[in-house]
Design a protein around this motif. Structure first.
Motif, PDB file in Angstrom:
ATOM      1  N   ARG A   5      -9.605  11.546   6.886  1.00 14.08           N
ATOM      2  CA  ARG A   5     -10.360  12.106   6.003  1.00 14.08           C
ATOM      3  C   ARG A   5     -10.196  13.913   5.598  1.00 14.08           C
ATOM      4  O   ARG A   5      -9.355  13.929   4.911  1.00 14.08           O
ATOM      5  N   SER A   6     -10.283  14.500   6.715  1.00 11.00           N
ATOM      6  CA  SER A   6     -10.744  15.739   6.424  1.00 11.00           C
ATOM      7  C   SER A   6      -9.409  15.785   6.723  1.00 11.00           C
ATOM      8  O   SER A   6      -8.237  16.962   6.337  1.00 11.00           O
ATOM      9  N   ILE A   7      -7.887  15.321   7.689  1.00 12.58           N
ATOM     10  CA  ILE A   7      -7.287  16.152   7.754  1.00 12.58           C
ATOM     11  C   ILE A   7      -6.173  15.565   7.070  1.00 12.58           C
ATOM     12  O   ILE A   7      -5.246  16.171   6.353  1.00 12.58           O
ATOM     13  N   ALA A   8      -6.665  14.892   6.617  1.00  9.40           N
ATOM     14  CA  ALA A   8      -5.026  13.895   4.853  1.00  9.40           C
ATOM     15  C   ALA A   8      -5.896  14.872   3.766  1.00  9.40           C
ATOM     16  O   ALA A   8      -4.834  15.332   3.467  1.00  9.40           O
ATOM     17  N   ASP A   9      -7.226  15.130   3.627  1.00  8.97           N
ATOM     18  CA  ASP A   9      -7.317  16.019   2.538  1.00  8.97           C
ATOM     19  C   ASP A   9      -6.652  17.604   2.310  1.00  8.97           C
ATOM     20  O   ASP A   9      -5.989  17.993   1.452  1.00  8.97           O
ATOM     21  N   ARG A  10      -6.482  17.752   3.855  1.00  9.64           N
ATOM     22  CA  ARG A  10      -6.795  19.038   4.191  1.00  9.64           C
ATOM     23  C   ARG A  10      -4.607  19.557   3.581  1.00  9.64           C
ATOM     24  O   ARG A  10      -4.492  20.744   2.992  1.00  9.64           O
ATOM     25  N   HIS A  11      -4.262  18.356   4.233  1.00 16.18           N
ATOM     26  CA  HIS A  11      -2.493  18.221   3.600  1.00 16.18           C
ATOM     27  C   HIS A  11      -2.148  17.723   3.083  1.00 16.18           C
ATOM     28  O   HIS A  11      -1.137  17.141   2.658  1.00 16.18           O
ATOM     29  N   GLY A  12      -2.951  17.196   1.862  1.00 15.27           N
ATOM     30  CA  GLY A  12      -2.408  16.311   0.620  1.00 15.27           C
ATOM     31  C   GLY A  12      -1.388  15.261   0.729  1.00 15.27           C
ATOM     32  O   GLY A  12      -0.851  15.017   0.384  1.00 15.27           O
ATOM     33  N   LEU A  13      -1.659  14.233   2.074  1.00 10.68           N
ATOM     34  CA  LEU A  13      -2.112  13.438   2.954  1.00 10.68           C
ATOM     35  C   LEU A  13      -2.956  11.870   2.194  1.00 10.68           C
ATOM     36  O   LEU A  13      -3.660  11.695   1.611  1.00 10.68           O
ATOM     37  N   TRP A  14      -1.923  11.095   1.996  1.00  7.84           N
ATOM     38  CA  TRP A  14      -2.914   9.596   2.359  1.00  7.84           C
ATOM     39  C   TRP A  14      -2.978   9.030   3.215  1.00  7.84           C
ATOM     40  O   TRP A  14      -2.542   9.619   4.363  1.00  7.84           O
ATOM     41  N   LEU A  15      -4.523   8.158   3.353  1.00  3.12           N
ATOM     42  CA  LEU A  15      -4.699   7.831   4.256  1.00  3.12           C
ATOM     43  C   LEU A  15      -4.651   6.378   4.040  1.00  3.12           C
ATOM     44  O   LEU A  15      -5.275   5.831   3.133  1.00  3.12           O
ATOM     45  N   ILE A  16      -4.588   5.787   4.509  1.00  2.36           N
ATOM     46  CA  ILE A  16      -4.601   3.740   5.130  1.00  2.36           C
ATOM     47  C   ILE A  16      -5.125   3.083   5.855  1.00  2.36           C
ATOM     48  O   ILE A  16      -4.480   4.181   7.303  1.00  2.36           O
ATOM     49  N   GLU A  17      -5.599   2.748   6.395  1.00  2.00           N
ATOM     50  CA  GLU A  17      -6.124   1.927   7.546  1.00  2.00           C
ATOM     51  C   GLU A  17      -5.697   0.393   7.263  1.00  2.00           C
ATOM     52  O   GLU A  17      -5.731  -0.059   7.076  1.00  2.00           O
ATOM     53  N   ASP A  18      -5.354   0.563   8.564  1.00  2.00           N
ATOM     54  CA  ASP A  18      -4.846  -0.674   9.527  1.00  2.00           C
ATOM     55  C   ASP A  18      -5.605  -1.722  10.094  1.00  2.00           C
ATOM     56  O   ASP A  18      -6.233  -1.624  10.884  1.00  2.00           O
ATOM     57  N   GLY A  19      -6.092  -2.110   9.010  1.00  2.00           N
ATOM     58  CA  GLY A  19      -7.579  -3.249   9.423  1.00  2.00           C
ATOM     59  C   GLY A  19      -7.145  -4.633  10.161  1.00  2.00           C
ATOM     60  O   GLY A  19      -8.060  -5.646   9.527  1.00  2.00           O
ATOM     61  N   ALA A  20      -6.142  -4.442   9.996  1.00  2.00           N
ATOM     62  CA  ALA A  20      -5.518  -5.798  10.620  1.00  2.00           C
ATOM     63  C   ALA A  20      -6.314  -6.927  11.086  1.00  2.00           C
ATOM     64  O   ALA A  20      -6.952  -8.032  10.573  1.00  2.00           O
ATOM     65  N   ALA A  80       0.583  -1.405  -0.274  1.00  2.87           N
ATOM     66  CA  ALA A  80       0.053  -0.410   0.380  1.00  2.87           C
ATOM     67  C   ALA A  80       0.270   1.634   0.039  1.00  2.87           C
ATOM     68  O   ALA A  80       1.228   2.768  -0.694  1.00  2.87           O
ATOM     69  N   GLN A  81       1.903   1.522   0.612  1.00  2.00           N
ATOM     70  CA  GLN A  81       2.984   2.274   1.089  1.00  2.00           C
ATOM     71  C   GLN A  81       3.664   2.413  -0.219  1.00  2.00           C
ATOM     72  O   GLN A  81       3.646   3.668  -0.643  1.00  2.00           O
ATOM     73  N   THR A  82       3.974   1.567  -0.815  1.00  2.00           N
ATOM     74  CA  THR A  82       4.686   2.072  -2.150  1.00  2.00           C
ATOM     75  C   THR A  82       4.220   2.319  -3.140  1.00  2.00           C
ATOM     76  O   THR A  82       4.739   3.414  -3.437  1.00  2.00           O
ATOM     77  N   VAL A  83       2.960   1.287  -3.479  1.00  2.00           N
ATOM     78  CA  VAL A  83       2.350   2.701  -4.532  1.00  2.00           C
ATOM     79  C   VAL A  83       1.950   3.705  -4.111  1.00  2.00           C
ATOM     80  O   VAL A  83       1.384   4.097  -4.871  1.00  2.00           O
ATOM     81  N   LEU A  84       1.628   4.432  -3.063  1.00  3.26           N
ATOM     82  CA  LEU A  84       0.788   5.567  -2.326  1.00  3.26           C
ATOM     83  C   LEU A  84       2.868   6.158  -2.860  1.00  3.26           C
ATOM     84  O   LEU A  84       2.561   8.011  -3.034  1.00  3.26           O
ATOM     85  N   GLY A  85       3.902   5.713  -2.806  1.00  3.11           N
ATOM     86  CA  GLY A  85       4.913   6.391  -3.313  1.00  3.11           C
ATOM     87  C   GLY A  85       5.836   6.980  -2.187  1.00  3.11           C
ATOM     88  O   GLY A  85       6.781   7.540  -2.297  1.00  3.11           O
ATOM     89  N   ALA A  86       4.944   6.012  -0.940  1.00  2.00           N
ATOM     90  CA  ALA A  86       6.562   5.948  -0.168  1.00  2.00           C
ATOM     91  C   ALA A  86       7.828   6.193   0.076  1.00  2.00           C
ATOM     92  O   ALA A  86       8.547   4.095  -0.808  1.00  2.00           O
TER      93      ALA A  86
END
Length: 379
Positions: free
Chosen positions: A142-157, A65-71
């Motif tokens: 989501r509001s925080i991520a969008d405001r700062h241009g960040l992606w959001l991942i759910e660790d739904g283990a 997930a992080q690799t394809v999102l560019g981390a």
């Protein structure tokens, strides 16, 4: 009479064995085969998205997930602190740095009020952990991520079957990683999945999870002899078709498994809710808790280790909750996170699984009541 009530047990049986036999008969036992594709289609209904990739485990799904999102190196990823360190490890696998943030004291997931203070020019994303399965606060995140241009991942283990404000775990962030480890709500012993709304992103992850080429099944039935070429570094993050066959049965079992875990949670709440020496877990009304674990918080005046030993002596399986990741030496110097650190020191997981009988719930409850009321476990 002392019983032996384990901390957790998977619900598996003849249906899973029959599914494995079908895979054996098919001759396709390896990864990313027809059973994996079938499982992905069926799990999509659980996750509330069309795009699912089966993986070797949740850690590999988080890394993909992080690799394809560019981390990558030089980046920072904000992570809810109270979690098994696989979450932080997955950030380090990309070369980025995990920045741990404290959690809510009631449901133990990342505290949105603490996230913005941790954002720096190097921050690229946020990983929210659904602690023991209950979803985090995705609207605020989501509001925080969008405001700062960040992606959001759910660790739904731990989150298969959970919901947040009517939406399914697996559809609450840009990407979600699931685990099918032996103590999860549905299991093949190991295994994982990555879900997301963007088909192109999941397609990229699919390429990377097979060493950087399309899985072999995509070449089945070709009229030519296609020879794939490698133009991107990938990994062997595939689920086997044996595991996928088990998971297909587990997905069918999921509604009953969730109902039975809720029954166990309700039994504990009824029998232990009046105790002053412990605090029971909170299940918020706007989300569905799948109860991967049932974790109690012992009073600060109790010796958590002594409580655990006393429970085990009477046949009640137990363990600590999970980790305050910022305290683990691997991650180096981290800011103090007092809520997570306190939970790490005071949590005890008691037996939770779908097959737990009502009389075992009663026995565990009676033992917990006796132990935490005893002067021998006080500091």
């Amino acid at each position: 009479m002392t019983r032996n009530v384990p901390l957790g047990l998977p619900t598996v049986g003849q249906e899973e064995l029959d599914a494995i036999a079908e895979v054996f008969a098919s001759g396709w036992l390896s990864g990313a085969g027809p059973s994996c594709l079938a499982f992905e289609r069926e799990f999509a209904a659980v996750a509330g998205v069309e795009n699912v990739l089966s993986t070797s485990n949740c850690g590999s799904a988080l890394h993909l997930a992080q690799t394809v999102l560019g981390a990558g190196p030089g980046d920072e990823v904000i992570v809810g602190d109270y979690t098994f360190p696989a979450t932080g490890h997955s950030v380090m696998w990309t070369g980025a740095k995990p920045v741990f943030v404290d959690v809510r004291p009631d449901i133990w997931s990342i505290d949105p009020a603490k996230v913005e203070a941790a954002i720096t020019p190097r921050t690229v994303g946020i990983i929210a952990v659904d602690v023991f399965g209950q979803p985090a606060d995705y609207d605020e995140l989501r509001s925080i991520a969008d405001r700062h241009g960040l992606w959001l991942i759910e660790d739904g283990a731990c989150s298969a079957g959970a919901t947040y404000k009517g939406r399914q775990a697996g559809s609450l962030a840009d990407l979600t990683a699931f685990s099918f480890h032996g103590r999860k709500g549905i299991t093949a012993g190991e295994g994982g999945a990555l879900t997301g709304a963007d088909a192109d992103v999941i397609a990229h992850a699919r390429k990377l999870h097979t060493y950087g080429i399309a899985p072999a099944i995509s070449r089945e039935g070709s009229a030519t002899l296609p020879v794939p070429s490698f133009d991107e570094l990938g990994y062997n993050y595939r689920m086997s078709d044996i595991q996928a066959a088990i998971m297909r049965v587990q997905v069918r079992r999921l509604p009953d498994l969730l109902a039975n875990r809720q029954r166990v949670a309700d039994g504990y709440a009824e029998r232990l809710g009046d105790l002053d020496q412990i605090t029971l877990p909170v299940a918020l009304s706007d989300r569905t808790h799948p109860w991967q674990s049932y974790v109690i918080t012992v009073d600060p005046d109790l010796d958590r280790g002594a409580v655990a030993l006393a429970l085990r002596e009477r046949g009640v399986g137990c363990n600590f909750g999970t980790y305050a990741s910022h305290l683990q030496p691997l991650y180096g110097e981290q800011r103090p996170l007092p809520v997570s650190a306190d939970l790490f020191n005071r949590h005890i997981a008691i037996p939770m699984y779908a097959g737990l009988a009502d009389d075992d719930v009663a026995y565990v409850s009676d033992v917990v009541r006796d132990v935490v009321s005893s002067s021998s476990v006080r500091r």
